[in-house]
Enzyme design. Structure first.
Site, PDB file in Angstrom:
ATOM      1  N   THR A  61      14.402  15.988  -2.841  1.00  0.00           N
ATOM      2  CA  THR A  61      14.822  15.896  -4.242  1.00  0.00           C
ATOM      3  C   THR A  61      15.045  17.283  -4.823  1.00  0.00           C
ATOM      4  OG1 THR A  61      12.573  15.979  -5.103  1.00  0.00           O
ATOM      5  CG2 THR A  61      13.432  13.793  -4.582  1.00  0.00           C
ATOM      6  N   GLY A  62      15.289  17.334  -6.151  1.00  0.00           N
ATOM      7  CA  GLY A  62      15.552  18.603  -6.820  1.00  0.00           C
ATOM      8  C   GLY A  62      14.302  19.247  -7.398  1.00  0.00           C
ATOM      9  N   ASP A  63      13.147  18.562  -7.303  1.00  0.00           N
ATOM     10  CA  ASP A  63      11.908  19.168  -7.818  1.00  0.00           C
ATOM     11  C   ASP A  63      10.759  18.741  -6.897  1.00  0.00           C
ATOM     12  OD1 ASP A  63       9.889  20.316  -9.571  1.00  0.00           O
ATOM     13  OD2 ASP A  63      11.444  20.334 -11.107  1.00  0.00           O
ATOM     14  N   ASP A  64       9.514  18.876  -7.353  1.00  0.00           N
ATOM     15  CA  ASP A  64       8.378  18.625  -6.462  1.00  0.00           C
ATOM     16  C   ASP A  64       8.498  17.275  -5.738  1.00  0.00           C
ATOM     17  OD1 ASP A  64       7.395  21.017  -7.434  1.00  0.00           O
ATOM     18  OD2 ASP A  64       6.054  20.061  -8.888  1.00  0.00           O
TER      19      ASP A  64
END
Ligand SMILES: *[C@@H]1O[C@H](CO)[C@@H](O)[C@H](O)[C@H]1NC(C)=O
Ligand SMILES: *[C@@H]1O[C@H](CO)[C@@H](O)[C@H](O)[C@H]1NC(C)=O
Ligand SMILES: *[C@@H]1O[C@H](CO)[C@@H](O)[C@H](O)[C@H]1NC(C)=O
Ligand SMILES: *[C@@H]1O[C@H](CO)[C@@H](O)[C@H](O)[C@H]1NC(C)=O
Length: 439
Positions: A245-248
């Site tokens: 994904t684009g974050d954690d």
């Protein structure tokens, strides 16, 4: 019949031993809820059309209402096809089942998207003051809910929301893809989550939650698309997932500053295992919203590649709360800017009313059996001078750079380091071999 030869007996014994070892590796204390076995309500039987164009919001509401009334059926069956819909609620004692080839797809009309109250432990929307957009699929105050399928897809079509975020035209905080609030006995399994507007899977104020065998995908440049965020929840098991994904990939949370402190609901009893994936931010994170506290967390078998940070624990002055009794083990990472970061100065505040004297306690964090290659910086462990991070244990942590690797940087931290490469910072090296930190 003659007795079996000894080698057969030994083989059988070995098999038994391996089987029991494998069982011990399942999430302790959390049993997945079995899917409902009752009759099923197919979306088509309540007027739905899986043609990718017809809006099925009313059909989903009718199907859930029928199950809620006990009107014949406990399983909402989503057949193969593309089922466009607005956000909808689930009910207790139901299974949402997505067939292979079934896609539940969020419509992109953001102007008609309903708003809901902010979470009490956040006091406001996470991104913007005020309320927040309702999550795409919701369960509030439920028990005994299974969201599963034969690898069907829940597609948030998040690009329209990401663009509003980039252009700063969002009026309120974006929707999550799946949110369960104040619910118990929830299983989420065998599905694909794709392109969430914001966080993908958000159990908040929940207990007994299993998330297993899910694939979570969003572009690496999609803003704040966390994979799974257990939030003020207890008895949670997350296992066998692939997340990019684009974050954690996974982040444990428990509320934000004065609102989270007042609400006072920790995240505890969380097991995370056998997770593979990639992200420009963290593979496993705690924080930065941890004002209700985070404790008794066990993480093992992470396989991370192309990462921003392998393991990231983040909090801040004004957060209060605690992060304690955390064990992370058996991690491999390939390519990361940082192997490890533990920082006491991360994340903004909800408003000006937070109390900067509310200092978080970070104690007893063990990170062991970590192996990394192509790591740029080993790590940063930066505590808070008035609340030194204590009993931080690094054991058998071997991080290698492509050429050379940036050294550990530490401040306001105490603990121990055994068998750590590159050589640990003096704050940890000078107190090695104490009881809380063993190999
Ligand atoms: C979902 O349930 C909440 C109450 O839990 C209700 O306020 C809301 O109107 C429902 N939304 C939809 C779209 O059914
Ligand atoms: C489920 O779908 C994902 C995404 O397409 C795929 O990577 C995964 O292998 C599939 N899993 C199964 C069990 O079919
Ligand atoms: C996850 O997949 C494995 C292997 O197919 C299966 O044994 C297990 O029951 C699944 N877990 C859940 C919660 O469905
Ligand atoms: C620490 O957490 C583990 C679960 O991860 C739990 O079994 C253990 O009892 C906890 N220890 C303390 C001292 O609370």
């Amino acid at each position: 019949m003659s007795p079996p030869p000894p080698c057969v007996v030994v083989a059988a014994l070995l098999l038994l031993l391996t089987a029991s070892a494998a069982r011990e590796d399942t999430c302790s204390g959390v049993t997945p809820v079995p899917p409902q076995r009752g009759a099923r309500v197919s979306l088509t039987s309540v007027g739905g059309r899986g043609d990718g164009r017809t809006l099925n919001t009313a059909a989903f509401a009718r199907a859930v209402a029928q199950i809620e009334r006990g009107g014949g059926g406990t399983q909402l069956y989503v057949p193969p096809g593309v089922w466009l819909t607005g956000p909808f609620n689930l009910t207790s004692h139901m299974t949402l089942f997505l067939a292979r080839g079934a896609v539940i797809r969020a419509h992109q009309d953001t102007s008609s998207w309903p708003l809901v109250d902010p979470l009490p432990s956040y006091g406001r929307g996470r991104e913007l003051p005020g309320g927040r957009y309702m999550s795409f699929i919701n369960g509030n105050d439920l028990e005994d809910v299974v969201i599963t399928g034969d690898n069907g897809t829940i597609d948030g079509q998040g690009s329209v929301w990401w663009d509003m975020w980039r252009k700063r035209t969002l009026p309120f905080t974006r929707p999550n893809l799946l949110e369960l609030m104040s619910s118990t006995d929830v299983t989420i399994s065998n599905l694909v989550f794709r392109d969430s507007p914001l966080w993908n899977i958000h159990p908040v104020y929940c207990s007994n939650v299993v998330v297993a065998n899910v694939t979570i995908l969003a572009p690496h440049d999609s803003p704040l698309t966390d994979g799974i965020d257990p939030d003020s929840s207890s008895n949670v098991c997350i296992e066998d997932c692939y997340i990019s994904t684009g974050d954690d990939m996974i982040s444990i949370k428990s509320g934000w500053d004065e609102y989270g402190i007042a609400f006072g609901r920790p995240s505890s009893g969380i097991t995370i295992q056998r997770i593979t994936g990639s992200s420009p931010f963290a593979g496993f994170a705690i924080g930065s919203e941890t004002s209700g506290g985070v404790e008794n967390v066990q993480v093992r078998h992470l396989n991370l590649f192309s990462m921003g940070v392998g393991i990231n624990i983040k909090t801040n002055s004004g957060r209060g709360g605690f992060i304690r009794n955390i064990t992370i083990s058996e991690v491999t990472m390939t390519e990361a800017r940082y192997g490890l970061r533990i920082s006491g100065d991360v994340g903004g505040h909800p408003d000006a009313s937070y109390n900067p004297k509310e200092l978080p306690v970070v104690d007893s964090v063990t990170i062991k059996d970590v192996w990394g290659q192509n790591i740029q910086q080993a790590g940063l462990i930066r505590g808070i001078w008035k609340s030194v991070f204590s009993r931080i244990c690094l054991s058998n942590v071997k991080l290698h750079g492509a050429a050379s690797i940036g050294p550990w940087k530490c401040q306001a931290v105490s603990g121990s380091a055994l068998d750590v490469q590159p050589s640990p910072c003096t704050e940890l090296a000078s107190t090695s071999g104490t009881g809380f930190c063993t190999s």
